[in-house]
Enzyme design. Structure first.
Site, PDB file in Angstrom:
ATOM      1  N   ASP A 138     -94.728 106.686 -16.331  1.00 13.08           N
ATOM      2  CA  ASP A 138     -95.251 105.602 -15.543  1.00 13.08           C
ATOM      3  C   ASP A 138     -94.356 104.200 -16.089  1.00 13.08           C
ATOM      4  OD1 ASP A 138     -97.851 104.378 -14.954  1.00 13.08           O
ATOM      5  OD2 ASP A 138     -97.937 103.159 -16.635  1.00 13.08           O
ATOM      6  N   GLU A 149     -92.261 106.739 -11.799  1.00 13.94           N
ATOM      7  CA  GLU A 149     -92.321 105.645 -11.657  1.00 13.94           C
ATOM      8  C   GLU A 149     -91.463 104.814 -12.175  1.00 13.94           C
ATOM      9  OE1 GLU A 149     -95.945 102.812 -10.398  1.00 13.94           O
ATOM     10  OE2 GLU A 149     -95.647 103.623 -12.493  1.00 13.94           O
TER      11      GLU A 149
END
Length: 599
Positions: free
Chosen positions: A267, A300
């Site tokens: 993330d 990401e």
């Protein structure tokens, strides 16, 4: 690799030897290791009152062995402070409560022959475990997903967070499985079921921050953070510290080696200041995972760092650029970050289809220059999506595209999603065009809940509809139980006729993908794309076997001219009526057509 990384008795039981935390040495013997560089003395306090002093070691480490086994509840004591183990593998309820000694080898795996699947076969389905009722609820839908054509499930973060309802990005104990979802054995059983049905399981992990409640690290390990760099969540994690680096590398390897996940999604790595750590993490994983086993690593990353991609370090990246240019074409929206993509949108889509990233070093209206050239990367380096937890849940009212976009335009965009050579990701409920919202939800204490509720509503004060306070009051309270309940997917509605038509579309497109496209993806080259008109583009990819895949897509409300020569065999048209229009040299409005020219 330590011998603790392999079962002591049978080849179908796994444990990863983490540096920190509680390691079961025998039925009645456990070793505890704890990094607390600010502490002078540390004790282990067992439930029942037993206190065991820990030995101080070099580098801020403390260690002790105790005559205790599975099920032992414990905390660490630093002065008057009692804290859970930051490397706890299980909690007795919540983040402030005692940690529990577990035996990672307690679960006996049934499908040890499973080696995963190659990356190019990925069709990813993102789910939130809590909205499905826990790990057993996820296991229940696996046969449906396999039948749909999905090949990988991606779970939103599972680490212990405060309360029983959360997206997972407020986790504070990265090693501990969220107790409200089930036990570590329940999670392993769910993964085992997925492997039985030929599905990979990926996990979203958060290594850029800790949540706002339950993180005690500042009290005894100030070196874990650096005050000279701040992120949206506070002081940045200090990856210059070896103990910090090993803490996260061990965590990643625990998920992959002990829980047998097939991949990780990292993330928001743009919030990790030390980019060298990302390379070190990938290299450590690649050199540790058993030979012949497919394990996939996905980022990401708003920085669009193309040099990290291509399979040497990371297999792919979530392609926010792809989503952000197509979403306004479908919905007409032009607020917030979508403003960076609506100007010259058609040429931006051309660049996205042909080169992957739109921003490759340029500055956007809402940010600094970002990105690296990406045109050399294979299409499979980009994970594309029309919806995901961020793009739906971070809307004020959590609306899905079935509510926001014209049906025919959405069918066309879905065709591009599922039949392009890039890696498609679906969000739970998307396949039946769910109109049910997915909202932002938490279960914080009363003080924090008010801050989150007010902050959430203030986020949208610059959006036209929410400039009026009475409209901002309509934004659901993240801490309200109803917000969570309203976000639970209703699989029952999928049987209704209009929803069943969408499932039929997804299933048919994925059948075409598996038959016609996936076998040709190894060696595929970037597309040659060009504009056909406003919001209309054609793109042709050279596939690995020499075939050419062409997708013509028109997301505008009027037909556009297209070359009369058909670029191969028609694989699919998103609207039957568009075929006759195409014969007249026009690509109909809200239409996608897919062609394959054999080598």
């Amino acid at each position: 690799m330590s011998d603790l990384s392999r079962p002591l008795d049978k080849p179908n039981r796994y444990a990863w030897p983490c540096t920190a935390g509680a390691t079961l040495l025998s039925d009645n013997r456990t070793r505890f290791c704890f990094w607390a560089p600010n502490a002078q003395d540390v004790n282990i306090v067992m439930d029942g009152g037993m206190i065991i002093p820990m030995q101080s070691l070099e580098g801020g480490w403390f260690s002790a062995e105790a005559a205790c086994g599975v099920g032992t509840r414990y905390r660490y004591q630093i002065g008057d402070l009692l804290v859970p183990d930051p490397a706890s593998r299980a909690q007795a309820g919540d983040v402030h409560e005692a940690s529990i000694v577990i035996d990672p080898r307690a679960y006996e795996w049934r499908h040890t022959e499973w080696k995963g699947r190659p990356w190019h076969e990925s069709v990813i389905y993102e789910v939130h475990v809590g909205t499905l009722g826990g790990f057993n609820g996820v296991a229940d839908i696996i046969p449906k997903l396999a039948g749909l054509g999905v090949t990988a499930i991606e779970l939103m973060p599972l680490s212990e967070f405060p309360g029983g309802r959360n997206w997972g990005y407020d986790g504070v104990l990265p090693y501990a499985v969220e107790a409200s979802y089930g036990t570590p054995e329940d999670l392993k059983a769910m993964i085992d079921v997925a492997h039985e049905h030929g599905l990979m399981v990926f996990l979203d992990v958060v290594y850029n921050h800790f949540g706002p409640d339950g993180n005690y690290l500042h009290a005894y390990a100030e070196k874990f953070f650096r005050e000279d760099i701040h992120t949206p969540w506070g002081a940045a994690i200090d990856f210059r510290q070896e103990a910090v680096r090993s803490y996260f590398k061990d965590n990643a390897l625990m998920w992959l080696m002990e829980y047998r996940f097939d991949g990780l999604r990292f993330d928001a790595v743009h919030a990790i200041g030390d980019k060298g750590f990302l390379i070190e993490m990938a290299d450590e994983i690649r050199s540790t995972v058993e030979p012949g086993r497919h394990v996939h690593l996905v980022l990401e990353n708003e920085d669009n760092t193309a040099s990290l991609l291509g399979g040497v370090h990371y297999d792919g990246q979530w392609a926010d650029d792809w989503h952000n240019v197509i979403h306004p074409m479908l919905t007409g929206e032009n607020e917030g970050y979508y403003q960076d993509f609506t100007e010259d949108a058609t040429n931006k889509l051309v660049r996205c289809l042909s080169e992957g990233f739109i921003y490759q070093g340029e500055a956007s209206r809402h940010g600094k220059a970002r990105g690296e050239p990406s045109g050399h990367l294979q299409p499979t380096a980009f994970v594309i999506f029309l919806q995901n937890h961020d793009q739906v849940g971070n809307r004020a009212l959590g609306e899905r595209l079935a509510v926001l976009a014209p049906e025919q335009a959405l069918r066309a965009a879905t065709t591009l999603l599922l039949l392009s050579p890039m890696i498609p990701l679906l969000f739970i409920g998307e396949e039946w065009a769910s109109r049910q919202p997915f909202l932002f939800f938490t279960s914080h204490n009363e003080e924090l809940a008010k801050l989150v509720r007010d902050g959430r509503r203030n986020e949208f004060k610059d959006f036209e509809f929410f400039t009026h306070e009475e409209n901002r009051e309509k934004i659901p309270d993240p801490n309200a139980l109803r917000t969570f309940e309203d976000s639970k997917p209703n699989f029952g509605e999928a049987d209704q006729p209009d929803h069943a038509l969408w499932i039929g579309l997804y299933k048919h497109l994925l059948e075409l993908r598996h038959k016609e496209i996936i076998p040709r993806l190894p060696g595929a080259k970037p597309a040659k794309a060009e504009a056909l008109g406003t919001h209309a583009v054609t793109a042709t990819w050279s596939l690995g076997d020499g075939a050419h895949l062409t997708i013509e897509i028109n997301l505008s409300e009027t037909a556009v001219p297209v070359a009369s020569k058909k670029p191969g065999r028609l694989l699919f048209s998103s609207a039957d009526s568009s075929v006759s229009v195409r014969d007249q040299g026009q690509l109909a409005a809200h239409t996608a057509m897919v062609w394959l020219e054999e080598a």
